[in-house]
Design a protein around this motif. Sequence first.
Motif, PDB file in Angstrom:
ATOM      1  N   ALA A 240       0.832  -1.208   0.000  1.00 28.70           N
ATOM      2  CA  ALA A 240       0.000   0.000   0.000  1.00 28.70           C
ATOM      3  C   ALA A 240       0.865   1.256   0.000  1.00 28.70           C
ATOM      4  O   ALA A 240       0.487   2.273  -0.590  1.00 28.70           O
ATOM      5  CB  ALA A 240      -0.928  -0.003   1.211  1.00 28.70           C
ATOM      6  N   GLU A 241       2.012   1.201   0.675  1.00 24.22           N
ATOM      7  CA  GLU A 241       2.924   2.342   0.656  1.00 24.22           C
ATOM      8  C   GLU A 241       3.471   2.566  -0.745  1.00 24.22           C
ATOM      9  O   GLU A 241       3.596   3.713  -1.200  1.00 24.22           O
ATOM     10  CB  GLU A 241       4.081   2.125   1.634  1.00 24.22           C
ATOM     11  CG  GLU A 241       3.664   1.919   3.072  1.00 24.22           C
ATOM     12  CD  GLU A 241       3.169   3.202   3.730  1.00 24.22           C
ATOM     13  OE1 GLU A 241       3.394   4.295   3.168  1.00 24.22           O
ATOM     14  OE2 GLU A 241       2.550   3.109   4.813  1.00 24.22           O
ATOM     15  N   TRP A 242       3.794   1.504  -1.437  1.00 28.93           N
ATOM     16  CA  TRP A 242       4.306   1.597  -2.800  1.00 28.93           C
ATOM     17  C   TRP A 242       3.224   2.119  -3.734  1.00 28.93           C
ATOM     18  O   TRP A 242       3.455   3.029  -4.516  1.00 28.93           O
ATOM     19  CB  TRP A 242       4.813   0.232  -3.262  1.00 28.93           C
ATOM     20  CG  TRP A 242       5.412   0.225  -4.637  1.00 28.93           C
ATOM     21  CD1 TRP A 242       4.757  -0.011  -5.810  1.00 28.93           C
ATOM     22  CD2 TRP A 242       6.774   0.460  -4.976  1.00 28.93           C
ATOM     23  NE1 TRP A 242       5.627   0.054  -6.870  1.00 28.93           N
ATOM     24  CE2 TRP A 242       6.877   0.348  -6.383  1.00 28.93           C
ATOM     25  CE3 TRP A 242       7.924   0.742  -4.239  1.00 28.93           C
ATOM     26  CZ2 TRP A 242       8.083   0.512  -7.071  1.00 28.93           C
ATOM     27  CZ3 TRP A 242       9.125   0.914  -4.925  1.00 28.93           C
ATOM     28  CH2 TRP A 242       9.197   0.803  -6.305  1.00 28.93           C
ATOM     29  N   GLY A 243       2.033   1.528  -3.644  1.00 27.52           N
ATOM     30  CA  GLY A 243       0.902   1.961  -4.451  1.00 27.52           C
ATOM     31  C   GLY A 243       0.741   1.161  -5.725  1.00 27.52           C
ATOM     32  O   GLY A 243       1.686   0.550  -6.220  1.00 27.52           O
ATOM     33  N   ARG A 244      -0.486   1.148  -6.236  1.00 31.43           N
ATOM     34  CA  ARG A 244      -0.774   0.474  -7.510  1.00 31.43           C
ATOM     35  C   ARG A 244      -1.044   1.537  -8.562  1.00 31.43           C
ATOM     36  O   ARG A 244      -2.007   2.311  -8.458  1.00 31.43           O
ATOM     37  CB  ARG A 244      -1.965  -0.471  -7.379  1.00 31.43           C
ATOM     38  CG  ARG A 244      -2.283  -1.228  -8.666  1.00 31.43           C
ATOM     39  CD  ARG A 244      -3.444  -2.178  -8.472  1.00 31.43           C
ATOM     40  NE  ARG A 244      -3.117  -3.290  -7.606  1.00 31.43           N
ATOM     41  CZ  ARG A 244      -2.532  -4.424  -8.017  1.00 31.43           C
ATOM     42  NH1 ARG A 244      -2.202  -4.572  -9.283  1.00 31.43           N
ATOM     43  NH2 ARG A 244      -2.286  -5.392  -7.155  1.00 31.43           N
ATOM     44  N   ASP A 254      -4.459  10.055  -4.292  1.00 29.18           N
ATOM     45  CA  ASP A 254      -3.511   8.953  -4.118  1.00 29.18           C
ATOM     46  C   ASP A 254      -2.188   9.521  -3.617  1.00 29.18           C
ATOM     47  O   ASP A 254      -1.489  10.236  -4.327  1.00 29.18           O
ATOM     48  CB  ASP A 254      -3.305   8.228  -5.445  1.00 29.18           C
ATOM     49  CG  ASP A 254      -2.456   6.962  -5.296  1.00 29.18           C
ATOM     50  OD1 ASP A 254      -1.849   6.764  -4.226  1.00 29.18           O
ATOM     51  OD2 ASP A 254      -2.392   6.182  -6.273  1.00 29.18           O
ATOM     52  N   THR A 255      -1.854   9.221  -2.362  1.00 22.26           N
ATOM     53  CA  THR A 255      -0.617   9.727  -1.772  1.00 22.26           C
ATOM     54  C   THR A 255       0.429   8.632  -1.596  1.00 22.26           C
ATOM     55  O   THR A 255       1.384   8.792  -0.828  1.00 22.26           O
ATOM     56  CB  THR A 255      -0.909  10.377  -0.406  1.00 22.26           C
ATOM     57  OG1 THR A 255      -1.509   9.406   0.466  1.00 22.26           O
ATOM     58  CG2 THR A 255      -1.839  11.571  -0.559  1.00 22.26           C
ATOM     59  N   SER A 256       0.240   7.511  -2.275  1.00 21.54           N
ATOM     60  CA  SER A 256       1.234   6.443  -2.217  1.00 21.54           C
ATOM     61  C   SER A 256       2.550   6.914  -2.829  1.00 21.54           C
ATOM     62  O   SER A 256       2.625   7.975  -3.468  1.00 21.54           O
ATOM     63  CB  SER A 256       0.726   5.203  -2.954  1.00 21.54           C
ATOM     64  OG  SER A 256       0.634   5.471  -4.347  1.00 21.54           O
ATOM     65  N   THR A 258       4.392   5.727  -5.449  1.00 17.62           N
ATOM     66  CA  THR A 258       4.449   5.854  -6.902  1.00 17.62           C
ATOM     67  C   THR A 258       3.645   7.045  -7.395  1.00 17.62           C
ATOM     68  O   THR A 258       4.100   7.791  -8.265  1.00 17.62           O
ATOM     69  CB  THR A 258       3.955   4.558  -7.580  1.00 17.62           C
ATOM     70  OG1 THR A 258       2.749   4.115  -6.956  1.00 17.62           O
ATOM     71  CG2 THR A 258       5.010   3.463  -7.495  1.00 17.62           C
ATOM     72  N   ALA A 259       2.463   7.264  -6.844  1.00 20.06           N
ATOM     73  CA  ALA A 259       1.648   8.406  -7.270  1.00 20.06           C
ATOM     74  C   ALA A 259       2.351   9.717  -6.934  1.00 20.06           C
ATOM     75  O   ALA A 259       2.394  10.641  -7.752  1.00 20.06           O
ATOM     76  CB  ALA A 259       0.281   8.349  -6.600  1.00 20.06           C
TER      77      ALA A 259
END
Length: 529
Positions: A240-244, A254-256, A258-259
Amino acid sequence: MVALLVGGQPALGAGRPAVPDFVVYAFSQSDVHDEDPQVYRIAPDVTIRAIGKWSTNGDEAADYNFGQIVRYHDAGVTFMGSGTASVIFPHDFPSPAVFDDMSTRDADNLPVPHDEFGFPVPARRGNIFKPAYREYLLGWARVQIDGGVDGINLDEVNAGFSGGQKYGFNGNEGFDDYALADFNRYLLAKYPQFTVADWRDRFGMTADNVPANGDFDYREYLRVNGWNRDPLNAANPLAAEWGRVTANRMYADDTSFTATYLRRYWKEMVDHLRGYARRKHGRHLLISSNGLLPYVDFNSVGMYPWNPDEQTPDYRGADYVPVVDGHLNGAKSLQANYRYLKAMNARIAGDVPVAVFIDWPNDMMTNYLNLPLAEKQDYWRIFGAEAYANGLFPSFHLKDTLNPAAEQYGMLDFFAGYTRFYRDNGRLFVRNHPEERAVSVTSSDIAASVLVQRGTGRRTVHLVNHRYQQGIVPQRDVTVAVDLPSCPRRITLYSPDLSKPVSPASTCEKGRLIVTVDRLDYYGVLAVT
């Protein structure tokens, strides 16, 4: 550049504002050395991707037919250059080592193939986290700017994160050294007070592999836990930290990792290109992209299967070219889908226009091209009109680099005539936003909407007829009722199906407006003044 009128405003060289009032958008993409004479027949305000840099075709100024830009301007058309921001091939670079270096990586630090494209030579995605790759993209964009383009459209900016067919599109891509270094910075900024014990307790890290010194090895973390072939596995607490990443979308909330970093690098590229055009050529450069991205002058959304805008049971996404048994399904309304795009565009990019186009090559383009000629025309009369009716702009399809041009299958005369209505009545269609205002219509086959215009506050009521049986079924004596803040002085019905505007019968009491439309073919706009 001469001061031409495009979309009712001075051309770029005369100081065009950042958010243009284009009304008629067209899609006509040629190879960089080619030219599409159809554009001069239609004379849209803008073609969203007039040329497309692909592989090595567009690296050098000599590759281009920049002379056509003068002809575009003489016709009052804005010229958008473009190119892919992610698809790369071995021959694009001086050596296999450089190709490998520019390529995206999986969680084992291996280049990710994209054989699903079906190209005869190996294809990969470029690594946008790598400064040298971003400079590679900026390099060909500067060539186009020097050649005189009015804007740049960058295609598939964030497409290098799917994992491709090799990994079943599970997100195993983008795990290169540059991304991992940025991930360290992201984690340290988000959790500045974390101790080794905190990293262990929250994410299951080991004492010898934590971000505390900026040297967290995420690939090693994935390998040890058995997630190196499926990094976004739900069992991974860092997923979830990395993000999709969703291709062609940069969601504002989206504050992950990757975003956050993709937005950062995208903004750096946009700022560089605008600054370059301003410093070297003294003009504002329009920026656009495929999808919904921030920092643009307008967004252009490709309509293709598997889009994320409507999750259907088979995950194919919204059906933007609805077809049943090879015929147009004109009974379907796209109002909800278009409203979603309009609202999401506002959240991501702010108050900038958003145009939609049939992307290619895919099933939606194939379905469109396989329709009978009359139903191709009906597609634009219904779903092109419905885009306008919800504050979007359809991009009328003239040409791409794979399929026959519109003139070859008999659509050019239709486009020339049909788009004239929107050009002549452009003031009705710019800067419009849907209102959450109920409209009562005496037919369930009519999609109705109320738009309010930024700056003027003028309202228009839009009616799209979806009574369709392999041809439109006109509706008569349609009663439309809507509650307004006050009663209007005048009601005028505009329609591409009428030779001239008419004044329909209407009554109004305490803001309750009731209008009777004698006949509705495809589309009508009630201007409330």
